[in-house]
Design an enzyme around this catalytic site. Sequence first.
Site, mmCIF file in Angstrom:
data_model
loop_
_atom_site.group_PDB
_atom_site.id
_atom_site.type_symbol
_atom_site.label_atom_id
_atom_site.label_comp_id
_atom_site.label_asym_id
_atom_site.label_seq_id
_atom_site.Cartn_x
_atom_site.Cartn_y
_atom_site.Cartn_z
ATOM 1 N N HIS A 182 -2.014 6.951 -5.814
ATOM 2 C CA HIS A 182 -1.737 5.741 -5.040
ATOM 3 C C HIS A 182 -2.835 5.479 -4.000
ATOM 4 O O HIS A 182 -3.187 4.336 -3.742
ATOM 5 C CB HIS A 182 -0.361 5.860 -4.385
ATOM 6 C CG HIS A 182 0.274 4.528 -4.163
ATOM 7 N ND1 HIS A 182 0.258 3.530 -5.106
ATOM 8 C CD2 HIS A 182 0.916 4.003 -3.082
ATOM 9 C CE1 HIS A 182 0.856 2.456 -4.621
ATOM 10 N NE2 HIS A 182 1.267 2.714 -3.396
ATOM 11 N N GLU B 157 0.765 -2.565 6.474
ATOM 12 C CA GLU B 157 0.810 -2.079 5.092
ATOM 13 C C GLU B 157 -0.436 -1.241 4.804
ATOM 14 O O GLU B 157 -0.363 -0.199 4.143
ATOM 15 C CB GLU B 157 0.916 -3.260 4.129
ATOM 16 C CG GLU B 157 1.613 -2.932 2.816
ATOM 17 C CD GLU B 157 0.761 -2.125 1.860
ATOM 18 O OE1 GLU B 157 1.302 -1.319 1.106
ATOM 19 O OE2 GLU B 157 -0.481 -2.297 1.875
ATOM 20 N N TYR C 82 -6.286 1.897 -3.092
ATOM 21 C CA TYR C 82 -6.424 1.016 -1.926
ATOM 22 C C TYR C 82 -7.829 0.455 -1.699
ATOM 23 O O TYR C 82 -7.981 -0.578 -1.060
ATOM 24 C CB TYR C 82 -5.900 1.732 -0.676
ATOM 25 C CG TYR C 82 -4.411 1.545 -0.515
ATOM 26 C CD1 TYR C 82 -3.528 2.133 -1.411
ATOM 27 C CD2 TYR C 82 -3.880 0.767 0.499
ATOM 28 C CE1 TYR C 82 -2.167 1.937 -1.291
ATOM 29 C CE2 TYR C 82 -2.518 0.573 0.633
ATOM 30 C CZ TYR C 82 -1.659 1.157 -0.258
ATOM 31 O OH TYR C 82 -0.303 0.960 -0.142
ATOM 32 N N CYS D 289 -7.318 -2.766 -4.458
ATOM 33 C CA CYS D 289 -6.465 -3.922 -4.138
ATOM 34 C C CYS D 289 -6.797 -4.534 -2.783
ATOM 35 O O CYS D 289 -6.928 -5.751 -2.642
ATOM 36 C CB CYS D 289 -5.002 -3.541 -4.230
ATOM 37 S SG CYS D 289 -4.483 -2.241 -3.098
ATOM 38 N N THR E 273 8.116 -1.116 -2.503
ATOM 39 C CA THR E 273 7.365 -2.304 -2.918
ATOM 40 C C THR E 273 7.871 -2.851 -4.256
ATOM 41 O O THR E 273 8.035 -2.098 -5.212
ATOM 42 C CB THR E 273 5.873 -1.921 -3.031
ATOM 43 O OG1 THR E 273 5.415 -1.566 -1.738
ATOM 44 C CG2 THR E 273 5.050 -3.068 -3.562
ATOM 45 N N CYS F 85 -0.283 -8.446 -2.458
ATOM 46 C CA CYS F 85 0.072 -7.230 -3.202
ATOM 47 C C CYS F 85 0.818 -7.651 -4.460
ATOM 48 O O CYS F 85 1.744 -8.446 -4.396
ATOM 49 C CB CYS F 85 0.957 -6.342 -2.331
ATOM 50 S SG CYS F 85 1.694 -4.973 -3.232
ATOM 51 N N GLU G 164 8.884 -5.629 0.396
ATOM 52 C CA GLU G 164 9.481 -4.294 0.350
ATOM 53 C C GLU G 164 10.998 -4.335 0.596
ATOM 54 O O GLU G 164 11.491 -5.252 1.254
ATOM 55 C CB GLU G 164 8.807 -3.383 1.377
ATOM 56 C CG GLU G 164 7.468 -2.811 0.936
ATOM 57 C CD GLU G 164 6.329 -3.812 0.817
ATOM 58 O OE1 GLU G 164 6.415 -4.888 1.449
ATOM 59 O OE2 GLU G 164 5.356 -3.530 0.101
ATOM 60 N N CYS H 121 1.488 -1.343 -9.114
ATOM 61 C CA CYS H 121 0.745 -0.082 -9.153
ATOM 62 C C CYS H 121 1.630 1.115 -8.794
ATOM 63 O O CYS H 121 1.397 2.225 -9.259
ATOM 64 C CB CYS H 121 -0.458 -0.150 -8.219
ATOM 65 S SG CYS H 121 0.008 -0.397 -6.515
#
Lengths: 492, 85
Positions: free
Chosen positions: A291, A442, A295, A298, A189, A98, A256, A102
């Site tokens: 968001h 995650e 997914y 990424c 994050t 990650c 995180e 973003c």
Amino acid sequence: MMKGKEYIESLRKYKPTVYFMGKKIESVADSPILAPHVNAAAMTYELAHDPKYEDVMTATSHLTGEKINRFTHIHQSTEDLVKKVRMMRLLGRKTGSCFQRCVGLDALCALYITTYDIDQKYGTDYHERFKEYLTYVQKNDLMAAGAMTDVKGDRSLRPHQQADPDMYVRVVERREDGIVVRGAKAHITGAVNSHEIIALPTRAMGEKDKDYAVAFAVPVDAEGVVMFFGRQTNDMRRLDGDIDCGNAKYGTVGGEALIVFNDVFVPWERVFMCGEYDFASELVETFATYHRQNYGGCKVGVADVLIGASAAIAEYNGVERASHIVDKLTEMVHLAETCWCCSLACSYEGFKTPSGAYMPNLLLANVTKLNITRFPYEWSRLAQDIVGGIVATTPSELDYKNPETRELIEKYLKGKADVPTEHRIRVIRLIENLSIGAELPESMHGAGSPAAQKIMIARRANLDLKKEEAKRVAGILPDEDYQRVRGEEKKE
Amino acid sequence: MKIGVKYCGGCNPEYRREGVEEVLRKHFKIFYSEDVDILILINGCRKACLAEEVEHPNILVVDSPMSEEEIVRKVEDAMKELRES
């Protein structure tokens, strides 16, 4: 625009209060525990300067007309939305992890839309205020941590009903020059290695929750901000060397942190919502849509790395032509590309909001993320199947590097004769990193847990229209098109 | 004043598009034509494909469910604006 190295240097100007394992981290830029996350974020800066990637990594600011990093850009078209997810896939593939940036981007985009809408209703000046902040972020190429999830306390109670009123971030004081906020945001994050924190409400609010309907930005080292960097499975392997981590350069997931706002002062120019509880839901929904759009980009980029590692270990083990291996690898590709299709689709089906910014199709963005709560478990299962039980039993890097024992491990962990044992161990560890540990939870909970996506999907499923179509096809309702085809239309 | 309607392709509408036309017919005389003073684009979702494709000096975009009052008010406002211009 900063380069990767400049970004790492820029972190030295900030002095955030960060705790990990009972100690304060003195320098984010120099901590070996934080290094992989810093490196992954640095890639968002570095690739923007590479002619091979700049088409997706950069954009033109609609505010200043200047070339900016796409991570600070407000989407001006559906093509921008598509380029965003292309950027996500690229970086997922480049880092196998990650890259964190973003969340801040999505917070910027959501605030751009909602501040406009609040002003339309209440005649406030949040949008102009926000545009000034956005220009500052764009000009300085800052990384912002989007901080949404409150700690929530008793989940059955609304913010104002909690036994401890600080379970959701709230305004505790309104002053002439700004507000004072208190509370905490969880699982944030990239928080410790960002320049800014953008806090948003985490749920719909009622009138009694007015003090909790607050959105603002502060630097990571603002007075009163305290962060606790979260533990990850196998995090201490980072101190042992570079093999056992699996991905020593870029780590796993976002690093995180729990952010505590201990009576933090926020000047009015950094306050973007303060009491407009009727817009909390819109802000949450808008942020979540952006968001969830990501997914299938990424995570699919990360899946590219896992699929590559699975194919490589099959080769190292001499089983790459076995039909069941080919089938499993094909299945992994199918799952990953299905998620990619979802991200592209919700972007191409995006629309223009009254603010002028574009946002993805809400239903499809939620479908994207719901698939990500499932498919990575399946492609990880397949990777573990291909790699074999050794993914959980490989001797340690320290034993491998110990001159007394190295020869034995070299001999007995060998695969095909022409493949160095170390290569085999490295790929096994990479598969372990990507398929066991923090990566899967995650996928499950990042950008909201499956139930949150189900709520959004149900809300937009439009079952009434589907029922109408079913009744028409079943012959319960009239089918005028069919009647015309058959020459049975009613004569006027 | 001539009022026209144009539908998007209707691949996956989020509401019953025909309802908009029914309201319009109740209050105005409408045509399936772009050669009109005001053109109402009836899109099935907020993607609003027609808004990107159609060029007309006086366009009204519908892309989500609207009440009868809202539709009528929008058209009347557009007519008033056009008359005043």
